[in-house]
Scaffold this active site. Structure first.
Site, mmCIF file in Angstrom:
data_model
loop_
_atom_site.group_PDB
_atom_site.id
_atom_site.type_symbol
_atom_site.label_atom_id
_atom_site.label_comp_id
_atom_site.label_asym_id
_atom_site.label_seq_id
_atom_site.Cartn_x
_atom_site.Cartn_y
_atom_site.Cartn_z
ATOM 1 N N THR A 51 0.875 -1.179 0.000
ATOM 2 C CA THR A 51 0.000 0.000 0.000
ATOM 3 C C THR A 51 0.910 1.226 0.000
ATOM 4 O OG1 THR A 51 -0.073 0.300 2.406
ATOM 5 C CG2 THR A 51 -1.697 -1.207 1.454
ATOM 6 N N LEU A 97 3.110 -1.225 4.813
ATOM 7 C CA LEU A 97 2.435 0.016 5.228
ATOM 8 C C LEU A 97 3.502 1.100 5.308
ATOM 9 C CD1 LEU A 97 0.239 -1.443 8.145
ATOM 10 C CD2 LEU A 97 -0.524 -0.901 5.819
ATOM 11 N N VAL A 151 7.474 -2.351 6.971
ATOM 12 C CA VAL A 151 7.409 -0.887 6.984
ATOM 13 C C VAL A 151 8.053 -0.324 5.722
ATOM 14 C CG1 VAL A 151 8.138 1.193 8.178
ATOM 15 C CG2 VAL A 151 7.385 -0.803 9.493
ATOM 16 N N LYS A 152 7.270 0.514 5.034
ATOM 17 C CA LYS A 152 7.777 1.144 3.810
ATOM 18 C C LYS A 152 8.456 2.458 4.156
ATOM 19 C CE LYS A 152 5.493 0.545 -0.582
ATOM 20 N NZ LYS A 152 4.384 1.018 -1.410
ATOM 21 N N LEU A 153 9.676 2.598 3.683
ATOM 22 C CA LEU A 153 10.443 3.825 3.940
ATOM 23 C C LEU A 153 10.855 4.431 2.598
ATOM 24 C CD1 LEU A 153 12.981 2.267 6.483
ATOM 25 C CD2 LEU A 153 11.067 3.777 7.089
#
Ligand code: E4P
Length: 229
Positions: free
Chosen positions: A27, A57, A83-85
């Protein structure tokens, strides 16, 4: 090759699951905004629905400190959160802390080979080159995928490449040919990959011919094909 969906639409996710074609979900803030659902509710539902597979996310802070704090909160939501960074200096600084905490990461918004190589070297779990957005702007996203595969294989990086921002079935197949570990795509692309009007018309022909088969009406009654009946 694994297929992820790039969506937060519950019906689309359920359909891909039913087809046995869902190995993860990605997402981004734009995708989440489209749902118009309270963030905690939608994020929880997505993680439950896609479990045990990963759900990316994205953090929404600009500085490493903020990203780290948000990543810690997100990772507590469910066991399958990734975790998207963003792939920039602050994102890499955050990755450097989060990997020590065992938090899985997806380094996103990758528009160059060098960004992906650095993110993998720094220990990202996944890297997401935005193939479609690159190609939209006239750059060679597919060539970049090929280069990445060569480099990742040469150095035996364990980081997986998620070919992201896929626009159509041709692009999806091209990144497959290049060897991307994972493709994340909108549901519409997945559906187009599956549907073919020739399959439909030729299925109609088979079913019309079936009408001429003697014994067709009892053929599929439970037990009718058993030996000795
Ligand atoms: C990747 O993880 C992103 O969410 C995504 O693929 C962006 O795609 P878009 O260019 O279709 O917005």
């Amino acid at each position: 090759m694994k297929i992820f969906l790039d969506t937060a639409n519950i019906d689309e996710i359920k359909t891909a699951k039913k087809w046995g074609l869902l190995s993860g979900l990605t997402t981004n803030p734009s995708i989440i905004a489209k749902t118009n659902i309270d963030f905690k509710s939608i994020a929880t539902e997505l993680c439950e629905l896609v479990s045990p597979f990963p759900v990316s996310l994205e953090v929404v802070a600009r500085d490493a400190e903020g990203m780290i704090a948000q990543a810690r909160v997100l990772s507590k939501l469910s066991h399958n959160v990734v975790v998207k960074l963003p792939t920039n200096p602050e994102g890499l600084a955050a990755l450097n802390v989060l990997k020590e905490e065992g938090i899985e990461t997806n380094l996103t918004l990758i528009f160059s080979t060098s960004q992906a190589v650095l993110a993998a070297s720094a220990g990202a779990t996944y890297v997401s080159p935005f193939i479609g957005r690159l190609e939209d702007r006239g750059y060679d996203g597919l060539g970049m995928t090929r280069d990445l595969m060569t480099i990742f294989e040469k150095y035996k990086f364990t980081t997986e490449i998620i070919a992201a921002s896929i626009r159509d079935p041709h692009q999806a197949i091209d990144v497959c040919k290049a060897g991307a570990h994972i493709i994340t795509m909108p549901f519409a692309v997945l559906e187009k990959m599956l549907l073919n009007t020739m399959t439909d018309t030729d299925l109609d022909r088979f079913l019309n011919d079936w009408e001429k088969v003697p014994g067709k009406d009892v053929a599929f009654i439970e037990g009718s094909l058993d030996a000795g009946v």
